[in-house]
Design a protein around this motif. Structure first.
Motif, short mmCIF file in Angstrom:
data_model
loop_
_atom_site.label_atom_id
_atom_site.label_comp_id
_atom_site.label_asym_id
_atom_site.label_seq_id
_atom_site.Cartn_x
_atom_site.Cartn_y
_atom_site.Cartn_z
N THR A 128 0.83 -1.21 0.00
CA THR A 128 0.00 0.00 0.00
C THR A 128 0.86 1.26 0.00
N LEU A 129 1.87 1.29 0.86
CA LEU A 129 2.75 2.46 0.95
C LEU A 129 3.56 2.64 -0.33
N ALA A 130 4.03 1.52 -0.88
CA ALA A 130 4.80 1.58 -2.12
C ALA A 130 3.94 2.10 -3.27
N HIS A 131 2.69 1.64 -3.31
CA HIS A 131 1.77 2.07 -4.37
C HIS A 131 1.46 3.56 -4.24
N GLN A 132 1.26 4.02 -3.01
CA GLN A 132 1.01 5.45 -2.78
C GLN A 132 2.17 6.29 -3.31
N ALA A 133 3.38 5.88 -2.95
CA ALA A 133 4.57 6.64 -3.35
C ALA A 133 4.75 6.62 -4.86
N MET A 134 4.58 5.44 -5.45
CA MET A 134 4.73 5.31 -6.90
C MET A 134 3.75 6.21 -7.64
N CYS A 135 2.51 6.27 -7.15
CA CYS A 135 1.49 7.11 -7.79
C CYS A 135 1.82 8.60 -7.68
N ASN A 136 2.72 8.93 -6.76
CA ASN A 136 3.16 10.31 -6.60
C ASN A 136 4.58 10.51 -7.12
N ASN A 137 4.98 9.59 -8.02
CA ASN A 137 6.26 9.71 -8.73
C ASN A 137 7.47 9.64 -7.80
N ILE A 138 7.35 8.89 -6.71
CA ILE A 138 8.44 8.71 -5.75
C ILE A 138 9.06 7.33 -5.96
N ASN A 139 10.38 7.25 -6.02
CA ASN A 139 11.06 5.97 -6.11
C ASN A 139 10.96 5.23 -4.78
N VAL A 140 10.78 3.92 -4.87
CA VAL A 140 10.64 3.09 -3.67
C VAL A 140 11.63 1.93 -3.72
N LEU A 141 12.27 1.68 -2.58
CA LEU A 141 13.13 0.52 -2.45
C LEU A 141 12.59 -0.32 -1.29
N ILE A 142 12.25 -1.58 -1.57
CA ILE A 142 11.74 -2.49 -0.55
C ILE A 142 12.84 -3.48 -0.20
N SER A 143 13.27 -3.49 1.05
CA SER A 143 14.30 -4.42 1.47
C SER A 143 13.64 -5.67 2.05
N THR A 144 13.77 -6.78 1.34
CA THR A 144 13.12 -8.03 1.72
C THR A 144 13.78 -9.20 1.00
N GLY A 145 13.48 -10.38 1.47
CA GLY A 145 13.92 -11.58 0.76
C GLY A 145 12.72 -12.40 0.34
N ASP A 146 11.54 -11.84 0.47
CA ASP A 146 10.27 -12.51 0.14
C ASP A 146 10.02 -12.42 -1.36
N LYS A 147 9.98 -13.56 -2.01
CA LYS A 147 9.79 -13.58 -3.48
C LYS A 147 8.42 -13.06 -3.88
N ASP A 148 7.42 -13.17 -3.02
CA ASP A 148 6.07 -12.68 -3.34
C ASP A 148 6.08 -11.18 -3.65
N MET A 149 7.02 -10.46 -3.05
CA MET A 149 7.10 -9.01 -3.24
C MET A 149 7.46 -8.64 -4.67
N ALA A 150 7.95 -9.60 -5.46
CA ALA A 150 8.33 -9.31 -6.84
C ALA A 150 7.14 -8.81 -7.66
N GLN A 151 5.92 -9.12 -7.22
CA GLN A 151 4.73 -8.64 -7.94
C GLN A 151 4.58 -7.12 -7.85
N LEU A 152 5.26 -6.50 -6.89
CA LEU A 152 5.16 -5.05 -6.71
C LEU A 152 6.15 -4.28 -7.57
N VAL A 153 7.12 -4.98 -8.13
CA VAL A 153 8.21 -4.32 -8.85
C VAL A 153 7.70 -3.59 -10.09
#
Length: 306
Positions: free
Chosen positions: A113-138
């Motif tokens: 949700t936070l990543a989507h909010q930032a992306m919609c406002n043209n902000i770069n996002v870096l997610i630090s994780t090892g969870d492969k499910d997060m790849a859907q957000l890339v």
């Protein structure tokens, strides 16, 4: 840049990677030490004033209502680990870092949700994780960083790693399943077959709309593939639901409010003394602790950006 840290991944990684440390009172400290150590390493490589550390809330979430056996294969958290969570939260908050724990959803959904909010406002996002499910957000604006492997993933890297684009990661998991979360998938469908199917049909919905065409393609040696997929249609779409990270969770905070505050150095020294992190006490007293507000006062990325 907005830096979102998958605290739950860090916690389990630290617990299993670091030795069983205790203080003189016999209180376990290894996971606490490990997480803070990993955070400090991350901040040395990436520096920004917009950060959040997100953890899973205790108890079940909406996915358990969809599928009772969701994560049923997970072992119960040990007391040695659970007793370190509250002290870890106190240290993170004393460092001035925003910490989020939201009931009813998973940390993935809060991050999404936070990543989507930032992306919609043209902000770069870096997610630090090892969870492969997060790849859907890339996306071009959202990248993943696996600190344990020192690997950064953008759209091209996700496609190279999984064989499908980020927008098909959910479909991919729906077919192959996910043992770690007890997501069933379609029995007998492996990674190779899933990649071929998705590359050919472009998604789970379109695949099931065109099952009758499978025999016209030389997709694999399994002549009963269409029948198998049809028999497990319900499980495939259930798995799709379970694997989908929500990007519309109602939160009490927005991405632009995730600002690093001035650390409470006195409280940090008190906590470090209690848990006997002597090296960090000396670093704090000499203003050499790896993390400090000055080091994170700029939105300029420090370290590798590719």
């Amino acid at each position: 840049m907005l830096l979102l840290v998958d605290g739950s991944f860090y916690l389990y990684r630290a617990y299993h990677a670091f030795p069983l440390l205790t203080n003189n009172l016999g209180e376990p400290t290894g996971a606490i030490y490990g997480v803070i150590n990993m955070l400090n390493s991350l901040f040395k490589q990436y520096s920004t004033s917009s950060i959040a550390i997100i953890f899973d809330a205790y108890g079940q979430n909406f996915r358990h209502k969809i599928f009772h056996d969701y994560k049923l294969n997970r072992t119960r958290m040990s007391k040695d680990l659970s007793c370190q969570i509250d002290p870890l939260y106190k240290i993170i908050q004393s460092m001035g870092l925003p910490l989020l724990v939201v009931k009813g959803v998973e940390s993935d959904d809060v991050i999404g949700t936070l990543a989507h909010q930032a992306m919609c406002n043209n902000i770069n996002v870096l997610i630090s994780t090892g969870d492969k499910d997060m790849a859907q957000l890339v996306s071009p604006k959202i990248h993943l960083f696996n600190s344990t492997m020192n690997m950064r993933l953008g759209p091209k890297e996700v496609q190279k790693k999984f064989g499908v684009l980020p927008e098909l990661i959910i479909d991919y998991i729906a077919l192959v399943g996910d043992k770690s979360d007890n997501i069933p998938g379609v029995p007998g469908i492996g990674k190779k077959t899933a990649k071929i199917l998705l590359q050919q049909f472009g998604g789970l919905k379109f695949l099931y709309q065109n099952l009758h065409k499978l025999n016209h393609f030389n997709l694999c040696r399994n002549k009963n593939l269409a029948t198998k997929l049809d028999n497990y249609r319900e499980k495939a779409f259930l798995s799709y639901q379970l694997a989908t990270i929500r990007t519309n969770v109602m939160l009490d905070i927005t991405y632009d409010q995730l600002i690093v505050k001035e650390p409470d150095y006195n409280q940090l020294i008190k906590l470090f003394k209690h848990y006997e992190f002597k090296r960090w006490i000396l670093q704090l007293q000499s203003a050499q602790f790896p993390y400090n507000k000055a080091a994170l006062s700029s939105n300029k990325i420090i370290g590798k950006t590719s």
